[in-house]
Design an enzyme around this catalytic site. Structure first.
Site, PDB file in Angstrom:
ATOM      1  N   HIS A  11       0.849  -1.192   0.000  1.00 16.12           N
ATOM      2  CA  HIS A  11       0.000   0.000   0.000  1.00 16.12           C
ATOM      3  C   HIS A  11       0.882   1.238   0.000  1.00 16.12           C
ATOM      4  O   HIS A  11       2.109   1.138  -0.025  1.00 16.12           O
ATOM      5  CB  HIS A  11      -1.008  -0.018   1.154  1.00 16.12           C
ATOM      6  CG  HIS A  11      -0.408  -0.077   2.526  1.00 16.12           C
ATOM      7  ND1 HIS A  11       0.410   0.913   3.026  1.00 16.12           N
ATOM      8  CD2 HIS A  11      -0.501  -1.011   3.501  1.00 16.12           C
ATOM      9  CE1 HIS A  11       0.776   0.595   4.252  1.00 16.12           C
ATOM     10  NE2 HIS A  11       0.256  -0.578   4.563  1.00 16.12           N
TER      11      HIS A  11
ATOM     12  N   HIS B 195       3.839   1.588   2.456  1.00 18.76           N
ATOM     13  CA  HIS B 195       5.059   0.890   2.054  1.00 18.76           C
ATOM     14  C   HIS B 195       5.764   1.669   0.941  1.00 18.76           C
ATOM     15  O   HIS B 195       6.986   1.820   0.943  1.00 18.76           O
ATOM     16  CB  HIS B 195       4.746  -0.499   1.477  1.00 18.76           C
ATOM     17  CG  HIS B 195       3.999  -1.412   2.394  1.00 18.76           C
ATOM     18  ND1 HIS B 195       2.875  -2.093   1.996  1.00 18.76           N
ATOM     19  CD2 HIS B 195       4.221  -1.779   3.673  1.00 18.76           C
ATOM     20  CE1 HIS B 195       2.438  -2.851   2.998  1.00 18.76           C
ATOM     21  NE2 HIS B 195       3.226  -2.663   4.033  1.00 18.76           N
TER      22      HIS B 195
ATOM     23  N   CYS C 209      -0.488  -9.083  21.135  1.00 20.67           N
ATOM     24  CA  CYS C 209      -1.315  -8.777  19.957  1.00 20.67           C
ATOM     25  C   CYS C 209      -0.937  -9.755  18.859  1.00 20.67           C
ATOM     26  O   CYS C 209       0.212  -9.807  18.445  1.00 20.67           O
ATOM     27  CB  CYS C 209      -1.115  -7.346  19.459  1.00 20.67           C
ATOM     28  SG  CYS C 209      -1.926  -7.056  17.853  1.00 20.67           S
TER      29      CYS C 209
ATOM     30  N   CYS D 196       0.387  -7.902  15.630  1.00 20.03           N
ATOM     31  CA  CYS D 196       1.754  -7.375  15.731  1.00 20.03           C
ATOM     32  C   CYS D 196       2.745  -8.501  16.002  1.00 20.03           C
ATOM     33  O   CYS D 196       3.932  -8.343  15.765  1.00 20.03           O
ATOM     34  CB  CYS D 196       1.898  -6.376  16.874  1.00 20.03           C
ATOM     35  SG  CYS D 196       0.952  -4.880  16.705  1.00 20.03           S
TER      36      CYS D 196
ATOM     37  N   CYS E 298      -4.515  -3.179  21.497  1.00 16.09           N
ATOM     38  CA  CYS E 298      -3.241  -2.946  20.826  1.00 16.09           C
ATOM     39  C   CYS E 298      -3.193  -1.498  20.334  1.00 16.09           C
ATOM     40  O   CYS E 298      -4.131  -1.042  19.680  1.00 16.09           O
ATOM     41  CB  CYS E 298      -3.101  -3.902  19.637  1.00 16.09           C
ATOM     42  SG  CYS E 298      -1.790  -3.384  18.502  1.00 16.09           S
TER      43      CYS E 298
ATOM     44  N   HIS F 259      -3.297  -1.770  16.329  1.00 14.85           N
ATOM     45  CA  HIS F 259      -4.449  -2.373  15.658  1.00 14.85           C
ATOM     46  C   HIS F 259      -5.786  -2.107  16.336  1.00 14.85           C
ATOM     47  O   HIS F 259      -6.835  -2.424  15.775  1.00 14.85           O
ATOM     48  CB  HIS F 259      -4.256  -3.886  15.548  1.00 14.85           C
ATOM     49  CG  HIS F 259      -3.123  -4.260  14.649  1.00 14.85           C
ATOM     50  ND1 HIS F 259      -1.846  -4.480  15.104  1.00 14.85           N
ATOM     51  CD2 HIS F 259      -3.073  -4.407  13.310  1.00 14.85           C
ATOM     52  CE1 HIS F 259      -1.063  -4.768  14.087  1.00 14.85           C
ATOM     53  NE2 HIS F 259      -1.765  -4.722  12.987  1.00 14.85           N
TER      54      HIS F 259
ATOM     55  N   LYS G 129      -4.343   5.742  10.103  1.00 19.98           N
ATOM     56  CA  LYS G 129      -3.168   5.149   9.486  1.00 19.98           C
ATOM     57  C   LYS G 129      -3.569   4.380   8.230  1.00 19.98           C
ATOM     58  O   LYS G 129      -4.575   3.686   8.212  1.00 19.98           O
ATOM     59  CB  LYS G 129      -2.491   4.182  10.466  1.00 19.98           C
ATOM     60  CG  LYS G 129      -1.168   3.669   9.917  1.00 19.98           C
ATOM     61  CD  LYS G 129      -0.623   2.480  10.692  1.00 19.98           C
ATOM     62  CE  LYS G 129       0.676   2.011  10.036  1.00 19.98           C
ATOM     63  NZ  LYS G 129       1.069   0.655  10.401  1.00 19.98           N
TER      64      LYS G 129
ATOM     65  N   LYS H 137      -4.197  -1.765   4.744  1.00 17.95           N
ATOM     66  CA  LYS H 137      -5.200  -2.533   4.022  1.00 17.95           C
ATOM     67  C   LYS H 137      -6.320  -2.951   4.975  1.00 17.95           C
ATOM     68  O   LYS H 137      -7.497  -2.839   4.658  1.00 17.95           O
ATOM     69  CB  LYS H 137      -4.540  -3.767   3.424  1.00 17.95           C
ATOM     70  CG  LYS H 137      -5.493  -4.725   2.747  1.00 17.95           C
ATOM     71  CD  LYS H 137      -5.465  -4.510   1.259  1.00 17.95           C
ATOM     72  CE  LYS H 137      -6.500  -5.338   0.492  1.00 17.95           C
ATOM     73  NZ  LYS H 137      -7.038  -6.493   1.146  1.00 17.95           N
TER      74      LYS H 137
HETATM   75 ZN    ZN Z   1      -1.233  -4.993  17.018  1.00 22.59          ZN
END
Ligand code: ZN
Length: 503
Positions: free
Chosen positions: A18, A21, A126, A129, A143, A146, A292, A295
């Site tokens: 994405h 990156h 998590c 992660c 998290c 996330h 953030k 995807k």
């Molecule tokens: Zn996480």
């Protein structure tokens, strides 16, 4: 000439490429191209992170072998980078044999040096992660990355004695105040270290998709721990490449992995008996409406789609011009189109077509030489020097700002003196020769960003970019444009975009 070793994070194969990156890649690629241009020996490394439970689970769910799965996803990243004109020197995959060899050797060194012990770990984990979070780091039990619930886990793990490196890490930060860039990220990492470090669990017995520990093969290495070592694998840990490149290492990373790169990794290097990386460059996140880019968040913007519409050069230009390394930045199509239309089409593109058009019409197509009689070359030199310094200081946004100032100087002189209305060939030549010199300098300065357009600008003004590869410093002296060659009206470099396109 010196060595320049630059790395990006290695991307997790479960993800698809994405714009976040792409932002890392384009920055690293531009720095690598600049350093090649000034004659440095460059090694630009990227790759994919392919171990961990999530990868094994995803392959399983797709009824594929893990190898089939990782091959497929690693290729997606390679394809994306090709479309964005990324010229890396090596693409490492953590499932390669060379990596396993390096990781086992590195781990054994830590173990032999007494920095690893067996213990029991209990903590909040998590799954996404693949990392534990302390109560301080969790946000309402979720998290921090996330926003998913953390799971309580207990297992027998080997631990890395990170806590023993607190003083050495602080000393490293004190001894080299530029080791982490920019400053506010350095301060963030340093205050985390000063707050006290806990040992970190580095192994799992619950999964098999990973690299077994050399002294206890029931355990596989925790995915983050093995991933970091890729930077050494690729240059040949302990070999000639290591001797040559390690002291020139630059890790470009996103702010979400600052702890791994600015705390763990330097300590791991110290524990293995080698020097920490030379520099960690931390960039912010690209946000879409404050969130953030990811995807999984549903707001992932496909960099390949954007490159298909606007061209890779425009995407590269927008990301580097608009988002200085460090802070978070907002991504929007409107801002991209604005940069495209104003900076690229109206400013750079227009300068090139106006100048070549008047050379064609009024001077019989013969390019005049630069004299400095119309533009103040001392002022031009100041912009060029500032841009060169900014390239070497990882300030691509500043480089592109200086470039626009140069273009504006030339465009203003054209407006003011209107050479298309003049009759005297000497007078016309003086204006156009200086404008051609600006185009030459601009093409060199933007060549790490506009990788397709810069050689076109060079060709349009009768020069060849390959003739100056690796000698940018000399080529950036002001006033070198000699003229005398025949040039034609250039085709538009950046046709206008936006209004006609369906939203
Ligand atoms: Zn996480």
């Amino acid at each position: 000439m010196t060595e320049f070793f630059i790395t990006t994070p290695i991307y997790y194969v479960n993800d698809v490429p994405h714009l976040g990156h792409a932002y890392s890649m384009i920055n690293a690629d531009a720095f690598a191209r600049w350093h090649r241009g000034i004659g440095d020996e460059v090694f630009f490394l990227t790759g994919t992170d392919e171990h961990g439970q999530k990868v094994a689970d995803s392959a399983d769910a797709a009824s594929m072998s893990v190898t089939e799965w990782t091959d497929l996803y690693a290729q997606r990243f390679k394809d994306a980078w090709e479309k964005l004109d990324i010229a890396y020197d090596d693409f490492i995959r953590t499932t390669e044999k060379r990596h396993e060899v390096a990781v086992r050797k590195f781990l054994q060194a830590l173990y032999d040096n007494g920095h690893i012990y067996l213990g029991t770990y209990t903590g909040s984990y998590c799954v996404s992660c693949e990392a534990y979070y302390s109560a301080n780091d969790a946000v309402d039990g979720l998290c921090p990355v996330h926003r998913r619930p953390l799971i309580e886990m207990e297992e027998e793990n080997y631990f890395f004695r990170l806590s023993a490196f607190q003083d050495q890490l602080v000393k490293w930060y004190d001894d080299d105040p530029t080791a982490v860039f920019p400053d506010f990220r350095r301060n963030e990492a340093l205050s985390f270290i000063r707050g006290g470090l806990e040992d970190v669990s580095i192994s799992r017995t619950s999964l098999s998709w990973g690299i077994p520990l050399p002294w206890d093969e029931r355990h596989v290495c925790y995915v983050w721990f093995d991933a970091l070592i890729n930077y050494l694998t690729a240059i040949g840990y302990d070999g000639a490449g290591y001797e040559r490149f390690w002291e020139h290492s630059h890790h470009l990373v996103g702010k979400d992995i600052i702890r791994f790169h600015c705390v763990w990794w330097p300590a791991m290097c110290m524990a293995a008996g080698i020097a920490p990386p030379q520099k960690v460059l931390v960039h912010g996140w690209l946000l879409v409406k404050g969130e953030k880019m990811a995807k999984s968040g549903g707001n992932g913007v496909d960099p390949i789609d954007l490159a298909g519409i606007y061209g890779a050069d425009a995407v590269r230009y927008y990301l580097l011009r608009e988002h200085a390394l460090g802070a978070d930045g907002d991504f929007s199509i409107e801002a991209l189109e604005h940069r495209y239309n104003v900076d690229l089409a109206n400013n750079i593109g227009n300068l090139l077509s106006r100048v070549t058009n008047v050379v064609d019409k009024s001077l019989g197509g013969v390019a005049p030489r630069a004299t400095g009689n119309v533009l103040d070359f001392a002022e031009v030199k100041e912009h060029v020097d500032r841009a060169s310094r900014a390239w070497s200081a990882f300030g691509s946004a500043q480089v592109l700002e200086e470039v626009q100032l140069l273009v504006r100087m030339a465009n203003a002189a054209l407006e003011e003196r209107a050479p298309w209305k003049l009759r005297d060939a000497n007078e016309i030549g003086a204006i156009l020769g200086d404008a051609l010199e600006i185009l030459r300098l601009v093409a060199i300065l933007v060549s790490p960003v506009l990788v397709e357009s810069a050689p076109k600008i060079f060709a349009a003004i009768g020069l060849e970019m390959s003739a100056i590869s690796s000698s940018y410093s000399q080529a950036l002296e002001v006033g070198l444009y000699q003229g005398g060659m025949t040039i034609a009206k250039a085709a538009p470099l950046f046709p206008r975009k936006g209004q006609a396109r369906a939203r």
